[in-house]
Design an enzyme around this catalytic site. Structure first.
Site, mmCIF file in Angstrom:
data_model
loop_
_atom_site.group_PDB
_atom_site.id
_atom_site.type_symbol
_atom_site.label_atom_id
_atom_site.label_comp_id
_atom_site.label_asym_id
_atom_site.label_seq_id
_atom_site.Cartn_x
_atom_site.Cartn_y
_atom_site.Cartn_z
ATOM 1 N N GLU A 7 3.377 -5.891 7.224
ATOM 2 C CA GLU A 7 2.597 -4.902 7.980
ATOM 3 C C GLU A 7 2.978 -4.872 9.462
ATOM 4 O OE1 GLU A 7 -0.112 -6.216 4.520
ATOM 5 O OE2 GLU A 7 1.351 -7.143 5.888
ATOM 6 N N ALA B 80 0.840 -1.190 0.000
ATOM 7 C CA ALA B 80 0.000 0.000 0.000
ATOM 8 C C ALA B 80 0.878 1.244 0.000
ATOM 9 C CB ALA B 80 -0.904 0.003 1.233
ATOM 10 N N GLU C 11 -1.345 -9.463 -1.116
ATOM 11 C CA GLU C 11 -2.779 -9.676 -0.925
ATOM 12 C C GLU C 11 -3.545 -9.547 -2.237
ATOM 13 O OE1 GLU C 11 -3.460 -8.310 3.674
ATOM 14 O OE2 GLU C 11 -2.831 -6.774 2.248
ATOM 15 N N GLY D 7 0.067 -5.289 0.619
ATOM 16 C CA GLY D 7 -1.100 -5.239 -0.244
ATOM 17 C C GLY D 7 -0.853 -5.845 -1.607
#
Length: 259
Positions: free
Chosen positions: A133, A66, A113, A110
């Site tokens: 994270e 992200a 993911e 992300g």
């Protein structure tokens, strides 16, 4: 919609969505989410597209997570509200056509993911994966604890999520995180070969198969078998089923129409 952070290309029956922020290692920001979701909505209704490939621009990264700059100032309430809305991860997961992640470099946070939300993952030999994270004092929020665990098992997923450690492509393949690992110079060609093979199949049968396989990891065996029977029966209502059977008996290549 005019895209600024992604590109959308159609190559016959295969569409390629490229996250196009190489200067940021293709980090996912709000605009990427919005544009990629819009591209998927466009492709959902395009009968000429049978399979979608998602990748990242440049040679370094698929998606390196992200865009952390957007985290500053976010509160629990505002962040939860973001994920209560339609996300790119769920939009990919719920997309009715097959989606392949072509992982050409870093797939972190992300990015990992996003790859997990795809149906098939293929990677170059220099790809790297992690859920880092935990190093920011937070945890996975795009499905990392859930999709990763279902894919590679609790123990391996737990270690990745708790340590934030990175694994290489060979380890990812051994874990079952990716289906294939290919040399970087062959990645695009081999991915497109796979995508074209899938896109050549009967569209309704592809959709029913995707739904059935995904349901398998989200239900018990009895429920899964009942769903499989129902979806199998739906295929028998299609013109493509008649064409497929006729082509087999006549020893020719079928011409599927998605009907």
């Amino acid at each position: 919609m005019e895209f600024q952070t992604i590109t959308l290309e159609r190559r016959g029956r295969v569409a390629v969505i490229t996250i196009n922020r190489p200067e940021k290692l293709n980090a996912l920001n709000t605009q990427v989410h919005t544009e990629a979701i819009a591209a998927l909505d466009e492709l959902r209704d395009d009968a000429e597209v049978g399979c979608v490939v998602i990748t990242g621009a440049g040679e370094k990264a698929f998606v390196a997570g992200a865009d952390i700059s957007e985290f500053a100032g976010k509160t629990a309430v505002t962040q939860r509200a973001v994920f209560q809305e339609r996300t790119l991860f769920n939009s990919v997961d719920q997309f009715p056509k097959p989606v392949i992640a072509m992982i050409n470099g870093f797939a972190l946070g992300g990015g990992c993911e996003l790859a997990l939300a795809c149906d098939i993952r293929v990677a170059s030999e220099n790809a790297k994966f992690s859920q880092p994270e935990i190093n920011l004092g937070i945890m996975c929020g795009g499905g990392g604890t859930q999709r990763l665990t279902r894919l590679i098992g609790e123990g391996r997923a737990m270690e990745m999520c708790l340590t934030g450690d990175m694994i290489d492509a060979a380890t990812a393949e051994r874990f079952g995180l990716v289906n294939h690992v290919w040399p970087a110079e062959e990645l695009e060609e081999k991915t497109m070969d796979l995508a074209e093979k899938i896109a050549s199949k009967a569209p309704v049968a592809l959709q029913m198969t995707k739904e059935a396989v995904k349901f398998a990891s989200r239900s018990n065996l009895d429920e899964g078998l009942r769903r499989e029977i129902d979806l199998f029966a739906i295929c028998f209502s299609t013109e493509d089923k008649e064409e497929g059977v006729s082509a087999f008996l006549e020893k020719r290549k079928p011409e599927f129409k998605g009907q």
